[in-house]
Design a protein around this motif. Sequence first.
Motif, PDB file in Angstrom:
ATOM      1  N   LEU A 248      13.735 -79.333-110.326  1.00  0.00           N
ATOM      2  CA  LEU A 248      13.857 -77.813-110.625  1.00  0.00           C
ATOM      3  C   LEU A 248      15.098 -77.320-110.422  1.00  0.00           C
ATOM      4  O   LEU A 248      15.821 -77.567-109.296  1.00  0.00           O
ATOM      5  N   PRO A 249      15.518 -76.515-111.307  1.00  0.00           N
ATOM      6  CA  PRO A 249      16.891 -75.827-111.115  1.00  0.00           C
ATOM      7  C   PRO A 249      16.879 -74.886-109.942  1.00  0.00           C
ATOM      8  O   PRO A 249      15.858 -74.510-109.253  1.00  0.00           O
ATOM      9  N   GLN A 250      18.236 -74.537-109.810  1.00  0.00           N
ATOM     10  CA  GLN A 250      18.545 -73.470-108.442  1.00  0.00           C
ATOM     11  C   GLN A 250      18.115 -74.004-107.107  1.00  0.00           C
ATOM     12  O   GLN A 250      17.922 -73.179-106.251  1.00  0.00           O
ATOM     13  N   THR A 251      17.663 -75.191-107.054  1.00  0.00           N
ATOM     14  CA  THR A 251      16.973 -75.645-105.642  1.00  0.00           C
ATOM     15  C   THR A 251      17.125 -77.164-105.598  1.00  0.00           C
ATOM     16  O   THR A 251      16.962 -77.853-106.601  1.00  0.00           O
ATOM     17  N   ASP A 252      16.866 -77.609-104.320  1.00  0.00           N
ATOM     18  CA  ASP A 252      17.079 -79.012-103.981  1.00  0.00           C
ATOM     19  C   ASP A 252      15.602 -79.570-104.049  1.00  0.00           C
ATOM     20  O   ASP A 252      15.275 -80.707-103.959  1.00  0.00           O
ATOM     21  N   ALA A 253      14.548 -78.636-104.330  1.00  0.00           N
ATOM     22  CA  ALA A 253      13.348 -79.217-104.348  1.00  0.00           C
ATOM     23  C   ALA A 253      12.860 -79.709-105.477  1.00  0.00           C
ATOM     24  O   ALA A 253      13.322 -79.270-106.610  1.00  0.00           O
ATOM     25  N   ASP A 254      11.795 -80.552-105.597  1.00  0.00           N
ATOM     26  CA  ASP A 254      11.373 -81.159-106.837  1.00  0.00           C
ATOM     27  C   ASP A 254       9.825 -80.880-106.774  1.00  0.00           C
ATOM     28  O   ASP A 254       9.218 -80.544-105.749  1.00  0.00           O
ATOM     29  N   LEU A 255       9.204 -80.912-108.030  1.00  0.00           N
ATOM     30  CA  LEU A 255       7.891 -80.579-108.408  1.00  0.00           C
ATOM     31  C   LEU A 255       7.146 -81.729-108.818  1.00  0.00           C
ATOM     32  O   LEU A 255       7.790 -82.528-109.981  1.00  0.00           O
ATOM     33  N   PRO A 256       6.256 -82.688-107.991  1.00  0.00           N
ATOM     34  CA  PRO A 256       5.801 -83.841-108.408  1.00  0.00           C
ATOM     35  C   PRO A 256       4.384 -83.550-109.084  1.00  0.00           C
ATOM     36  O   PRO A 256       3.811 -82.499-108.975  1.00  0.00           O
ATOM     37  N   ASN A 257       3.802 -84.565-109.751  1.00  0.00           N
ATOM     38  CA  ASN A 257       2.296 -84.559-110.195  1.00  0.00           C
ATOM     39  C   ASN A 257       1.365 -84.502-109.229  1.00  0.00           C
ATOM     40  O   ASN A 257       1.838 -85.236-107.957  1.00  0.00           O
ATOM     41  N   ALA A 258       0.184 -84.643-109.146  1.00  0.00           N
ATOM     42  CA  ALA A 258      -0.905 -84.479-108.236  1.00  0.00           C
ATOM     43  C   ALA A 258      -1.111 -85.909-108.101  1.00  0.00           C
ATOM     44  O   ALA A 258      -1.866 -86.389-107.094  1.00  0.00           O
ATOM     45  N   PHE A 259      -0.709 -86.814-108.846  1.00  0.00           N
ATOM     46  CA  PHE A 259      -0.921 -88.471-109.047  1.00  0.00           C
ATOM     47  C   PHE A 259       0.461 -89.067-109.037  1.00  0.00           C
ATOM     48  O   PHE A 259       1.563 -88.409-109.484  1.00  0.00           O
ATOM     49  N   ASP A 260       0.525 -90.217-108.612  1.00  0.00           N
ATOM     50  CA  ASP A 260       1.805 -90.931-108.867  1.00  0.00           C
ATOM     51  C   ASP A 260       1.955 -91.423-110.297  1.00  0.00           C
ATOM     52  O   ASP A 260       1.211 -91.683-111.113  1.00  0.00           O
ATOM     53  N   GLY A 261       3.480 -91.128-110.732  1.00  0.00           N
ATOM     54  CA  GLY A 261       3.483 -91.717-111.930  1.00  0.00           C
ATOM     55  C   GLY A 261       3.778 -90.588-112.979  1.00  0.00           C
ATOM     56  O   GLY A 261       3.340 -89.425-112.565  1.00  0.00           O
ATOM     57  N   PRO A 262       4.263 -90.669-114.018  1.00  0.00           N
ATOM     58  CA  PRO A 262       4.353 -89.956-115.009  1.00  0.00           C
ATOM     59  C   PRO A 262       2.956 -89.507-115.919  1.00  0.00           C
ATOM     60  O   PRO A 262       2.172 -90.147-115.451  1.00  0.00           O
ATOM     61  N   CYS A 263       3.245 -88.579-116.725  1.00  0.00           N
ATOM     62  CA  CYS A 263       1.856 -88.126-117.345  1.00  0.00           C
ATOM     63  C   CYS A 263       1.478 -89.058-118.802  1.00  0.00           C
ATOM     64  O   CYS A 263       0.346 -88.848-119.458  1.00  0.00           O
ATOM     65  N   GLY A 264       2.414 -89.661-119.091  1.00  0.00           N
ATOM     66  CA  GLY A 264       2.315 -90.469-120.581  1.00  0.00           C
ATOM     67  C   GLY A 264       3.479 -91.385-120.478  1.00  0.00           C
ATOM     68  O   GLY A 264       4.507 -91.327-119.606  1.00  0.00           O
ATOM     69  N   PRO A 265       3.405 -92.296-121.701  1.00  0.00           N
ATOM     70  CA  PRO A 265       4.364 -93.170-121.818  1.00  0.00           C
ATOM     71  C   PRO A 265       5.777 -92.543-122.181  1.00  0.00           C
ATOM     72  O   PRO A 265       5.856 -91.629-122.687  1.00  0.00           O
ATOM     73  N   ASN A 266       6.909 -93.118-121.630  1.00  0.00           N
ATOM     74  CA  ASN A 266       8.151 -92.464-121.987  1.00  0.00           C
ATOM     75  C   ASN A 266       8.405 -91.501-121.335  1.00  0.00           C
ATOM     76  O   ASN A 266       9.223 -90.471-121.827  1.00  0.00           O
ATOM     77  N   ASP A 267       7.526 -91.034-120.243  1.00  0.00           N
ATOM     78  CA  ASP A 267       7.559 -89.422-119.637  1.00  0.00           C
ATOM     79  C   ASP A 267       7.390 -88.408-120.523  1.00  0.00           C
ATOM     80  O   ASP A 267       7.752 -87.287-120.369  1.00  0.00           O
ATOM     81  N   GLU A 268       6.395 -88.586-121.630  1.00  0.00           N
ATOM     82  CA  GLU A 268       6.064 -87.652-122.614  1.00  0.00           C
ATOM     83  C   GLU A 268       4.513 -87.500-122.925  1.00  0.00           C
ATOM     84  O   GLU A 268       3.766 -88.719-122.728  1.00  0.00           O
ATOM     85  N   VAL A 269       4.316 -86.670-123.121  1.00  0.00           N
ATOM     86  CA  VAL A 269       2.882 -86.296-123.247  1.00  0.00           C
ATOM     87  C   VAL A 269       2.418 -84.900-124.214  1.00  0.00           C
ATOM     88  O   VAL A 269       3.428 -84.106-124.274  1.00  0.00           O
ATOM     89  N   THR A 270       1.323 -85.081-125.038  1.00  0.00           N
ATOM     90  CA  THR A 270       0.978 -83.956-125.785  1.00  0.00           C
ATOM     91  C   THR A 270       0.430 -82.655-125.018  1.00  0.00           C
ATOM     92  O   THR A 270       0.253 -83.017-123.923  1.00  0.00           O
ATOM     93  N   MET A 271       0.422 -81.818-125.336  1.00  0.00           N
ATOM     94  CA  MET A 271      -0.122 -80.616-124.562  1.00  0.00           C
ATOM     95  C   MET A 271      -1.600 -80.847-124.257  1.00  0.00           C
ATOM     96  O   MET A 271      -1.910 -80.552-123.335  1.00  0.00           O
ATOM     97  N   THR A 272      -2.451 -81.461-125.282  1.00  0.00           N
ATOM     98  CA  THR A 272      -3.933 -81.781-124.972  1.00  0.00           C
ATOM     99  C   THR A 272      -3.837 -82.824-123.810  1.00  0.00           C
ATOM    100  O   THR A 272      -4.821 -82.514-123.027  1.00  0.00           O
ATOM    101  N   GLU A 273      -3.037 -83.738-124.119  1.00  0.00           N
ATOM    102  CA  GLU A 273      -2.930 -84.864-122.702  1.00  0.00           C
ATOM    103  C   GLU A 273      -2.559 -84.398-121.535  1.00  0.00           C
ATOM    104  O   GLU A 273      -3.265 -84.667-120.554  1.00  0.00           O
ATOM    105  N   ALA A 274      -1.662 -83.203-121.668  1.00  0.00           N
ATOM    106  CA  ALA A 274      -1.246 -82.808-120.445  1.00  0.00           C
ATOM    107  C   ALA A 274      -2.406 -81.980-119.784  1.00  0.00           C
ATOM    108  O   ALA A 274      -2.259 -81.828-118.443  1.00  0.00           O
ATOM    109  N   LEU A 275      -3.012 -81.184-120.492  1.00  0.00           N
ATOM    110  CA  LEU A 275      -4.338 -80.401-119.908  1.00  0.00           C
ATOM    111  C   LEU A 275      -5.370 -81.555-119.324  1.00  0.00           C
ATOM    112  O   LEU A 275      -5.719 -81.108-118.081  1.00  0.00           O
TER     113      LEU A 275
END
Length: 484
Positions: A248-275
């Motif tokens: 996150l900008p303007q802060t030292d805090a980060d925002l993680p997912n509720a699960f371990d790991g990225p949401c898709g391959p290569n840290d990318e995901v479609t809007m449908t898959e993200a939901l």
Amino acid sequence: MNAPVRKLSLVVAALFGSLLVSTTLIQYVFAADLNARPDNRRTLLSTYARERGEILVGQTPVARSVPSDDQFKFQREYAQGPLYSHVTGFYSFYGAQGGLEQAENAMLSGSSDKLFYRRISDLFTGRRPQGATLETTLDPAVQEAADEGLEDIRGAAVALDPSTGAILAMVSHPNFDPNDVAGHDLDEVAENYEELNTDSSRPLVNRSIGGDLYPPGSVFKVVTAAAALSTGEYTEDTVVPGPAVLDLPQTDADLPNAFDGPCGPNDEVTMTEALAVSCNTAFARVGMDIGAEALQSQAAKFGFGDSISVPMRVTPSTVPAEMNLPQLAQASIGQYDVRATPIQMAMVAAGVANDGVVMQPYLVQSVIGSDLSVIESTDPQELSEAVTPDVAAQLNRMMVAVVEDGSGRRAQIDGVSVAGKTGTAQHGEGRKAHAWFISFAPADDPQIAVAVIAEDGGVAGNEAGGGAVAAPIARQMMEARLDR
């Protein structure tokens, strides 16, 4: 006349003058206000001699006045009291409190200006004065399914007809038995009322429309997705960043997912898959990209910030007016200071289901006079166009993917396409997360839209997400409506 007698005469005259003025003020100037005071026991007792109107669910009275053998003439009786407690409210020595008893007191008591000519007619015909009957929009099967689902859970459930806004179910837990505070034994009523008022679980609060509002968590991602799609720069197939952790900008805090790991391959995901997988990092990034104004505007189009009544007053849901980028990222996933009622989140689901049009929710279908004539009826009214039909269609498909392939699988119904969104909302360090689920079905011809919240994860506690606890309750409610 000597001076002392003259002075005494003036004092007596002044006292009589004061008495005449005060009597005039009480009987004419302040009479209406005094009669309307909730603590005016004399006026309240006089209303017990009049038969209040019934409150109907279908053709079944869930609140009615029955003759009593004491000085009060009528006793208010609530069939299936706890099941409809927050719908009916109650009428007792404390007056009309909560639910339709309070919101429609004038109609039920027969004192409404809309019943003026009927009262005149009663006077000349000798008919006993009687209040009007309220016919509700509730579906008893859906109401019972919601109540059974919430059984030992503190929370709420609401169901709407997406095309009209009619409220099909309104359940808040814990509930109470209105009969306990509607009796004619004043000491017993006072004891029961005090017990309800001091109960730390607050059974008198209708959590479905008010009380302490809830952070909506990930169910709010539907609003964020709607805002993004409405810019024209995103579609359901747009690929967005979905790393395991968002810096996150303007802060030292980060925002993680509720699960371990990225949401898709290569840290990318479609809007449908993200939901479908409820990707925090993707929606936080999208929220920051579209900006606070777009998010706030979209939420307002779904009803956030509106003061509505159903006819009970609904506490307005809120999105913060001022946010920096880290706060916007959190708000985009339904955290920070975003707060919502269950009925508001049901309106979001219903708006998507209804081709983007949000209808005004309502609980009273018609008001019926003692002669069975319809005094007034409710016509469905459009509240707003939240999104275009094209955007609504995309959101529909995205929410179907949540149930078919994502976090909402427990809402699946055999042979029926269901659209939904899970949510797990943090609300304080060390506290168990709230579990949410919003949905509608059938996705291709919506008949019911639902929102369910289980406070503190319900019976599953920290292990609960919206998909584990709230989704099965929503499924039962949808099945009850579709099986009618």
